[in-house]
Design a protein around this motif. Structure first.
Motif, PDB file in Angstrom:
ATOM      1  N   CYS A   1       0.810  -1.206   0.000  1.00  0.00           N
ATOM      2  CA  CYS A   1       0.000   0.000   0.000  1.00  0.00           C
ATOM      3  C   CYS A   1       0.846   1.259   0.000  1.00  0.00           C
ATOM      4  O   CYS A   1       1.975   1.281   0.491  1.00  0.00           O
ATOM      5  CB  CYS A   1      -1.004   0.003   1.143  1.00  0.00           C
ATOM      6  SG  CYS A   1      -0.272  -0.145   2.756  1.00  0.00           S
ATOM      7  N   PHE A   2       0.280   2.280  -0.623  1.00  0.00           N
ATOM      8  CA  PHE A   2       0.907   3.591  -0.712  1.00  0.00           C
ATOM      9  C   PHE A   2       0.050   4.531   0.120  1.00  0.00           C
ATOM     10  O   PHE A   2      -1.140   4.677  -0.146  1.00  0.00           O
ATOM     11  CB  PHE A   2       0.974   4.036  -2.174  1.00  0.00           C
ATOM     12  CG  PHE A   2       1.603   2.986  -3.064  1.00  0.00           C
ATOM     13  CD1 PHE A   2       2.963   2.747  -3.006  1.00  0.00           C
ATOM     14  CD2 PHE A   2       0.819   2.207  -3.903  1.00  0.00           C
ATOM     15  CE1 PHE A   2       3.547   1.755  -3.790  1.00  0.00           C
ATOM     16  CE2 PHE A   2       1.392   1.216  -4.700  1.00  0.00           C
ATOM     17  CZ  PHE A   2       2.767   0.989  -4.633  1.00  0.00           C
ATOM     18  N   LEU A   3       0.653   5.104   1.158  1.00  0.00           N
ATOM     19  CA  LEU A   3      -0.118   5.874   2.133  1.00  0.00           C
ATOM     20  C   LEU A   3       0.361   7.307   2.267  1.00  0.00           C
ATOM     21  O   LEU A   3       1.491   7.647   1.925  1.00  0.00           O
ATOM     22  CB  LEU A   3       0.003   5.231   3.526  1.00  0.00           C
ATOM     23  CG  LEU A   3      -0.250   3.741   3.688  1.00  0.00           C
ATOM     24  CD1 LEU A   3       0.021   3.336   5.134  1.00  0.00           C
ATOM     25  CD2 LEU A   3      -1.681   3.399   3.288  1.00  0.00           C
ATOM     26  N   LEU A   4      -0.530   8.131   2.809  1.00  0.00           N
ATOM     27  CA  LEU A   4      -0.160   9.440   3.328  1.00  0.00           C
ATOM     28  C   LEU A   4      -0.608   9.403   4.777  1.00  0.00           C
ATOM     29  O   LEU A   4      -1.800   9.191   5.050  1.00  0.00           O
ATOM     30  CB  LEU A   4      -0.949  10.535   2.608  1.00  0.00           C
ATOM     31  CG  LEU A   4      -0.253  11.384   1.567  1.00  0.00           C
ATOM     32  CD1 LEU A   4      -1.223  12.421   1.047  1.00  0.00           C
ATOM     33  CD2 LEU A   4       1.000  12.029   2.095  1.00  0.00           C
ATOM     34  N   VAL A   5       0.338   9.560   5.703  1.00  0.00           N
ATOM     35  CA  VAL A   5      -0.046   9.505   7.110  1.00  0.00           C
ATOM     36  C   VAL A   5       0.315  10.802   7.828  1.00  0.00           C
ATOM     37  O   VAL A   5       1.174  11.556   7.388  1.00  0.00           O
ATOM     38  CB  VAL A   5       0.609   8.301   7.843  1.00  0.00           C
ATOM     39  CG1 VAL A   5       0.276   6.991   7.162  1.00  0.00           C
ATOM     40  CG2 VAL A   5       2.108   8.478   7.931  1.00  0.00           C
ATOM     41  N   LYS A   6      -0.375  11.027   8.931  1.00  0.00           N
ATOM     42  CA  LYS A   6      -0.070  12.165   9.792  1.00  0.00           C
ATOM     43  C   LYS A   6       1.036  11.757  10.742  1.00  0.00           C
ATOM     44  O   LYS A   6       0.885  10.776  11.473  1.00  0.00           O
ATOM     45  CB  LYS A   6      -1.290  12.531  10.646  1.00  0.00           C
ATOM     46  CG  LYS A   6      -2.425  13.196   9.932  1.00  0.00           C
ATOM     47  CD  LYS A   6      -3.493  13.543  10.978  1.00  0.00           C
ATOM     48  CE  LYS A   6      -4.778  14.020  10.341  1.00  0.00           C
ATOM     49  NZ  LYS A   6      -5.844  14.210  11.351  1.00  0.00           N
ATOM     50  N   LEU A   7       2.123  12.520  10.750  1.00  0.00           N
ATOM     51  CA  LEU A   7       3.184  12.278  11.720  1.00  0.00           C
ATOM     52  C   LEU A   7       3.125  13.389  12.755  1.00  0.00           C
ATOM     53  O   LEU A   7       3.203  14.572  12.420  1.00  0.00           O
ATOM     54  CB  LEU A   7       4.547  12.257  11.016  1.00  0.00           C
ATOM     55  CG  LEU A   7       5.755  12.021  11.925  1.00  0.00           C
ATOM     56  CD1 LEU A   7       5.713  10.647  12.570  1.00  0.00           C
ATOM     57  CD2 LEU A   7       7.056  12.199  11.147  1.00  0.00           C
ATOM     58  N   GLN A   8       2.951  12.983  14.022  1.00  0.00           N
ATOM     59  CA  GLN A   8       2.854  13.979  15.094  1.00  0.00           C
ATOM     60  C   GLN A   8       4.162  14.752  15.222  1.00  0.00           C
ATOM     61  O   GLN A   8       5.244  14.178  15.125  1.00  0.00           O
ATOM     62  CB  GLN A   8       2.544  13.294  16.433  1.00  0.00           C
ATOM     63  CG  GLN A   8       1.242  12.516  16.450  1.00  0.00           C
ATOM     64  CD  GLN A   8       0.024  13.385  16.165  1.00  0.00           C
ATOM     65  OE1 GLN A   8      -0.061  14.506  16.652  1.00  0.00           O
ATOM     66  NE2 GLN A   8      -0.901  12.882  15.355  1.00  0.00           N
ATOM     67  N   MET A   9       4.054  16.075  15.411  1.00  0.00           N
ATOM     68  CA  MET A   9       5.243  16.907  15.594  1.00  0.00           C
ATOM     69  C   MET A   9       5.002  17.882  16.728  1.00  0.00           C
ATOM     70  O   MET A   9       3.868  18.130  17.110  1.00  0.00           O
ATOM     71  CB  MET A   9       5.519  17.732  14.337  1.00  0.00           C
ATOM     72  CG  MET A   9       5.783  16.928  13.088  1.00  0.00           C
ATOM     73  SD  MET A   9       6.472  17.981  11.816  1.00  0.00           S
ATOM     74  CE  MET A   9       5.460  19.428  11.949  1.00  0.00           C
TER      75      MET A   9
END
Ligand code: 8DG
Ligand code: MN
Ligand code: MN
Length: 362
Positions: A263-271
């Motif tokens: 799968c090819f994803l776009l995820v939210k990375l917490q910063m």
């Protein structure tokens, strides 16, 4: 004759899989120029010339020192007349007029801009350019253009995606993956592959390969996606079900695409904080989950670089009569599939010295 000619040991191989290419590039001024020419050829649909420039750049990347004169290039493989002419001009004038011309070319600049959007390839970019579009704003306000789901996400998160992903961010994503797997199936493990496995400090995405217990590989990615959704960290996902067939022979032509579950994803990375005023950024993530016994082949295939992979396959076929792809290695003479427990086994089957991941930056 005591003439000092290059011994076979010191000769540079025309195959990237017989060269050790670290990230320490002593020939950047040349390779950057050649890569502009390669990209320009790609944008013009000239695959042969594109590959020629890429191969030339790759050979220079593997050298232990900077080229001092264009004559030195004469003993190097994969450097055609066009590449050599560029090297000569750079040696003489410090830059190449052809490269500068391309970099100022409206078509090249526009194609490069459009291709920087997730989901937009040279074909789409060209069709937009041919309609006279030159900016994102023009594309987004053109009523006749229908963006697909991937491109919509690409534009929506362009600011985030165009910022390279750091090694620290890749490590944070790995922890997110590990947390998800702990919840889904504690005996599954995750390994970073792609550019980060080759030692790169930054990447356009983060690539992970999942090692699932036997027979579990097809269930794992949908479960990861479900988990990320429930955590509200999934911005986009394109899941591709496995079409893997055990008996299939390796693909003759180079195709990065494989038949594993991925799968090819776009995820939210917490910063901590961000320019955008939110506490997360969007990051591109690729996941692949091969069957357990194909793990070494998948790992080798997903580690890259693209040119390294291409040459491994070409070497296997032309020099060893074997067919290699992300799934398997097949010996055409004995008509058998060759099993492997590690990447080292695959190099051994091919009669190649083992090349470490950080030496595969061809
Ligand atoms: P970067 O992201 O750091 O910029 O570079 P990279 O990690 O080397 O490039 P990549 O585009 O993320 O690709 C990593 C490897 O994955 C590359 O050798 C190609 C390989 N790959 C496959 N199959 C597939 C596939 O189906 N889709 C994609 N996107 N990549 C694949 O072997
Ligand atoms: Mn990558
Ligand atoms: Mn990738």
């Amino acid at each position: 004759c005591v003439h000092l000619s290059a011994t076979p040991e010191s000769a540079v191989s025309p195959y990237a899989c017989q060269r050790r290419t670290t990230l320490e590039n002593h020939n950047k001024i040349f390779t950057e120029a050649l890569e502009v020419l390669a990209l320009n050829s790609e944008f013009s649909g000239n695959q042969g010339s594109c590959l020629g420039f890429r191969r030339a750049a790759s050979v220079l990347k593997s050298l232990p020192a900077a080229l001092r004169s264009p004559e030195e290039a004469l003993r190097l493989p994969c450097l055609g007349d066009n590449s050599r002419a560029v090297l000569e001009e750079i040696c003489e004038c410090g830059s190449s007029s052809r490269v500068e011309e391309i970099q100022n070319d409206q078509r090249y600049r526009t194609m490069k801009l459009f291709c920087s959007v997730f989901g937009v390839g040279p074909k789409t970019a060209e069709s937009w350019f041919c309609r006279g579009l030159k900016t994102f704003e023009q594309v987004l306000t053109e009523p006749s253009i229908r963006l697909n789901r991937m491109q919509t996400a690409g534009f929506l998160f362009y600011e985030d995606i165009s910022v390279p992903v750091s090694r620290a961010e890749a490590a944070a994503l790995k922890m997110m993956m590990e947390e998800a797997l702990l919840f889904i199936n504690p005996s599954a493990t995750v390994t970073i592959t792609g550019g980060f496995r080759r030692g790169k400090e930054f990447g356009h995405d983060v690539d992970f390969i999942i090692k699932a217990p036997e027979g579990q590989e097809d269930r794992i990615l949908p479960a990861v996606i479900k988990r990320f959704k429930s955590q509200n960290v999934l911005l986009y996902s394109d899941f591709q079900k496995s079409t893997f067939d055990l008996r299939q022979l390796p693909n003759h032509r180079f195709e990065a695409m494989d038949r594993f579950s991925k799968c090819f994803l776009l995820v939210k990375l917490q910063m901590q904080e961000s320019r955008t005023g939110r506490n997360w950024r969007a990051v591109r993530v690729d996941l692949v989950a091969p069957p357990l016994e194909r793990f070494p082949y998948a790992l080798l295939g997903w580690t890259g670089s693209t040119l390294f992979e291409r040459d491994l396959r070409r070497f296997a076929r032309l020099e060893r009569g074997k067919l290699l792809d992300n799934h398997t290695l097949y010996d055409k003479t004995t008509k058998t599939f060759l099993p492997a427990n590690t990447e080292e086994d695959i190099f051994q089957h091919l009669g190649l010295e083992y090349i470490e991941p950080w030496q595969r930056n061809a």
